[in-house]
Design a protein around this motif. Structure first.
Motif, short mmCIF file in Angstrom:
data_model
loop_
_atom_site.label_atom_id
_atom_site.label_comp_id
_atom_site.label_asym_id
_atom_site.label_seq_id
_atom_site.Cartn_x
_atom_site.Cartn_y
_atom_site.Cartn_z
N PHE A 1 6.18 -16.38 -2.44
CA PHE A 1 6.92 -16.13 -3.68
C PHE A 1 6.21 -15.12 -4.58
O PHE A 1 6.85 -14.36 -5.30
CB PHE A 1 7.18 -17.44 -4.44
N VAL A 2 4.88 -15.11 -4.51
CA VAL A 2 4.14 -14.13 -5.32
C VAL A 2 4.35 -12.73 -4.73
O VAL A 2 4.55 -11.75 -5.45
CB VAL A 2 2.64 -14.47 -5.38
N LYS A 3 4.34 -12.67 -3.39
CA LYS A 3 4.58 -11.37 -2.73
C LYS A 3 5.97 -10.85 -3.09
O LYS A 3 6.15 -9.68 -3.40
CB LYS A 3 4.46 -11.52 -1.22
N LEU A 4 6.93 -11.77 -3.05
CA LEU A 4 8.32 -11.39 -3.36
C LEU A 4 8.40 -10.87 -4.79
O LEU A 4 9.03 -9.84 -5.07
CB LEU A 4 9.22 -12.62 -3.17
N HIS A 5 7.72 -11.56 -5.71
CA HIS A 5 7.72 -11.18 -7.12
C HIS A 5 7.14 -9.76 -7.29
O HIS A 5 7.68 -8.94 -8.03
CB HIS A 5 6.90 -12.21 -7.90
N ALA A 6 6.06 -9.46 -6.58
CA ALA A 6 5.39 -8.16 -6.73
C ALA A 6 6.23 -7.04 -6.11
O ALA A 6 6.42 -5.99 -6.73
CB ALA A 6 4.01 -8.23 -6.09
N VAL A 7 6.76 -7.29 -4.89
CA VAL A 7 7.55 -6.23 -4.22
C VAL A 7 8.85 -5.99 -4.99
O VAL A 7 9.29 -4.85 -5.18
CB VAL A 7 7.84 -6.62 -2.75
N ASN A 8 9.45 -7.08 -5.47
CA ASN A 8 10.70 -6.97 -6.23
C ASN A 8 10.50 -6.13 -7.50
O ASN A 8 11.38 -5.39 -7.91
CB ASN A 8 11.19 -8.38 -6.58
N ALA A 9 9.31 -6.25 -8.10
CA ALA A 9 9.02 -5.45 -9.31
C ALA A 9 9.06 -3.96 -8.97
O ALA A 9 9.62 -3.15 -9.72
CB ALA A 9 7.64 -5.83 -9.87
N PHE A 10 8.52 -3.59 -7.80
CA PHE A 10 8.53 -2.17 -7.44
C PHE A 10 9.92 -1.72 -6.96
O PHE A 10 10.26 -0.55 -7.08
CB PHE A 10 7.43 -1.86 -6.41
N LEU A 11 10.71 -2.68 -6.49
CA LEU A 11 12.10 -2.36 -6.15
C LEU A 11 12.85 -1.96 -7.42
O LEU A 11 13.64 -1.02 -7.44
CB LEU A 11 12.75 -3.59 -5.49
N GLY B 1 0.81 -1.22 0.00
CA GLY B 1 0.00 0.00 0.00
C GLY B 1 0.84 1.27 0.00
O GLY B 1 0.37 2.32 -0.42
N ILE B 2 2.09 1.17 0.50
CA ILE B 2 2.91 2.39 0.61
C ILE B 2 4.15 2.32 -0.29
O ILE B 2 4.44 3.25 -1.05
CB ILE B 2 3.31 2.61 2.09
N PHE B 3 4.85 1.18 -0.22
CA PHE B 3 6.10 1.06 -0.99
C PHE B 3 5.92 1.35 -2.50
O PHE B 3 6.76 2.04 -3.09
CB PHE B 3 6.73 -0.31 -0.75
N PRO B 4 4.83 0.87 -3.15
CA PRO B 4 4.69 1.16 -4.58
C PRO B 4 4.68 2.66 -4.88
O PRO B 4 5.28 3.11 -5.87
CB PRO B 4 3.34 0.52 -4.94
N TYR B 5 4.06 3.46 -3.99
CA TYR B 5 4.03 4.91 -4.23
C TYR B 5 5.42 5.53 -4.04
O TYR B 5 5.81 6.43 -4.78
CB TYR B 5 3.03 5.59 -3.28
N VAL B 6 6.15 5.02 -3.03
CA VAL B 6 7.51 5.52 -2.80
C VAL B 6 8.35 5.22 -4.04
O VAL B 6 9.08 6.08 -4.55
CB VAL B 6 8.14 4.84 -1.54
N ALA B 7 8.21 3.99 -4.57
CA ALA B 7 9.01 3.57 -5.72
C ALA B 7 8.70 4.42 -6.95
O ALA B 7 9.61 4.92 -7.63
CB ALA B 7 8.74 2.09 -6.02
N VAL B 8 7.41 4.62 -7.22
CA VAL B 8 7.03 5.39 -8.42
C VAL B 8 7.44 6.86 -8.25
O VAL B 8 7.93 7.49 -9.20
CB VAL B 8 5.51 5.25 -8.70
N SER B 9 7.30 7.41 -7.02
CA SER B 9 7.70 8.81 -6.80
C SER B 9 9.19 8.98 -7.05
O SER B 9 9.63 9.94 -7.68
CB SER B 9 7.39 9.27 -5.37
N LEU B 10 9.98 8.01 -6.56
CA LEU B 10 11.43 8.07 -6.78
C LEU B 10 11.74 8.01 -8.27
O LEU B 10 12.54 8.79 -8.80
CB LEU B 10 12.11 6.88 -6.10
N ALA B 11 11.07 7.05 -8.95
CA ALA B 11 11.34 6.86 -10.38
C ALA B 11 11.04 8.14 -11.16
O ALA B 11 11.85 8.58 -11.98
CB ALA B 11 10.50 5.70 -10.92
N VAL B 12 9.91 8.75 -10.88
CA VAL B 12 9.52 9.95 -11.64
C VAL B 12 10.36 11.15 -11.21
O VAL B 12 10.97 11.84 -12.04
CB VAL B 12 8.01 10.24 -11.46
N GLY B 13 10.44 11.37 -9.88
CA GLY B 13 11.15 12.55 -9.36
C GLY B 13 12.63 12.54 -9.74
O GLY B 13 13.12 13.47 -10.41
N VAL B 14 13.33 11.49 -9.34
CA VAL B 14 14.78 11.43 -9.62
C VAL B 14 15.02 11.30 -11.13
O VAL B 14 15.97 11.86 -11.66
CB VAL B 14 15.44 10.26 -8.85
N GLY B 15 14.11 10.57 -11.81
CA GLY B 15 14.25 10.40 -13.26
C GLY B 15 14.22 11.76 -13.97
O GLY B 15 15.09 12.06 -14.80
#
Ligand code: HEM
Length: 225
Positions: free
Chosen positions: A178-188, A8-22
């Motif tokens: 393993f599914v959770k790991l796959h999803a979180v790793n994608a946002f990493l 619920g939180i990490f995906p937003y942090v990841a996308v904000s970093l990607a867009v902002g720093v990008g």
């Protein structure tokens, strides 16, 4: 609590970093906005790794996006067992192909002294995270049948809930580790995107398509002599 943090939180942090720093990197250090090609240092292993890596992984990602964007159509497409088997077998074959390509690309960075010299810690981190992403994907496809269908009732609603800023983590919280790991790793990967060579993903030279093959720019006066 952990599920809320991860889904619920990490995906937003990841996308904000990607867009902002990008965006910051694009305007401040535009020259670095590339894959920093090492083709001139070594090209043989690069070809044998890059082709099997890029084509299959792009097709697999396209399938992930289609199932997310058009869940009804995707469900109808896979509504017949034969089509479901064909898609799952093709997906698995492509994933194994991508895995082999990635291993060749990693071996190249170890095997060639010149390529190894231009490989940074972040390059290795990204390569290892990509390897984990593909390995967990293969594991899921192999052990938790039929992922292309249950994705529609778990990942798709979760991803839509993120997009509409109303994160619903329940459908992900009940899935195996393993599914959770796959999803979180994608946002990493999304979070690491602006700090790595991955930025080249959005710098595809589309303008080249409509451009003359070669543009010669004279830097001396052309006075007919
Ligand atoms: C960087 C992003 C991602 C990459 C590179 C990636 C890669 C892969 C690969 C290589 C496979 C195996 C392909 C197959 O056998 O069909 C796979 C399967 C799968 N992925 Fe991802 N994935 C990504 C993001 C995600 C996300 C965000 C989810 C959502 C939870 C997800 C859910 C799944 C599921 C459920 C499967 C199993 C599909 C099946 O059994 O056919 N993936 N992924």
């Amino acid at each position: 609590m952990m599920d809320l943090l991860l889904f619920g939180i990490f995906p937003y942090v990841a996308v904000s970093l990607a867009v902002g720093v990008g965006i910051y990197r694009y305007f401040i250090d535009r020259y670095s906005w590339s894959s920093q090609s090492s083709q001139f240092l070594e090209s043989r292993a690069l070809f044998w790794g890059s082709v099997p890596w890029h084509y299959p992984i792009l097709i697999i990602l396209l399938a992930h996006f289609l199932a997310f964007l058009f869940p009804t159509g995707w469900g109808e497409l896979l509504g017949r067992p034969l089509r479901l088997y064909l898609l799952e077998v093709t997906g698995l074959a492509l994933a194994v192909w991508a895995f082999i390509g990635l291993v060749i690309l990693m071996a190249r960075r170890v095997g060639s002294r010149r390529v190894s010299a231009v490989t940074t810690v972040i390059d290795w981190l990204v390569l290892l995270i990509l390897l984990l992403q593909v390995a967990t994907g293969i594991y899921i496809a192999f052990t938790l049948r039929w992922g292309s269908l249950w994705y529609l009732h778990t990942a798709t609603p979760w991803l839509w809930s993120l997009l509409t800023f109303n994160p619903q983590v329940q459908t992900m919280a009940v899935l195996p580790l393993f599914v959770k790991l796959h999803a979180v790793n994608a946002f990493l990967l999304v979070a690491l995107f602006p700090f790595s060579r991955l930025v080249h993903v959005v710098s595809i030279p589309v303008t080249y398509l409509g451009r003359p093959l070669q543009v010669v720019i004279w830097n001396r006066q052309r006075d007919g002599r």
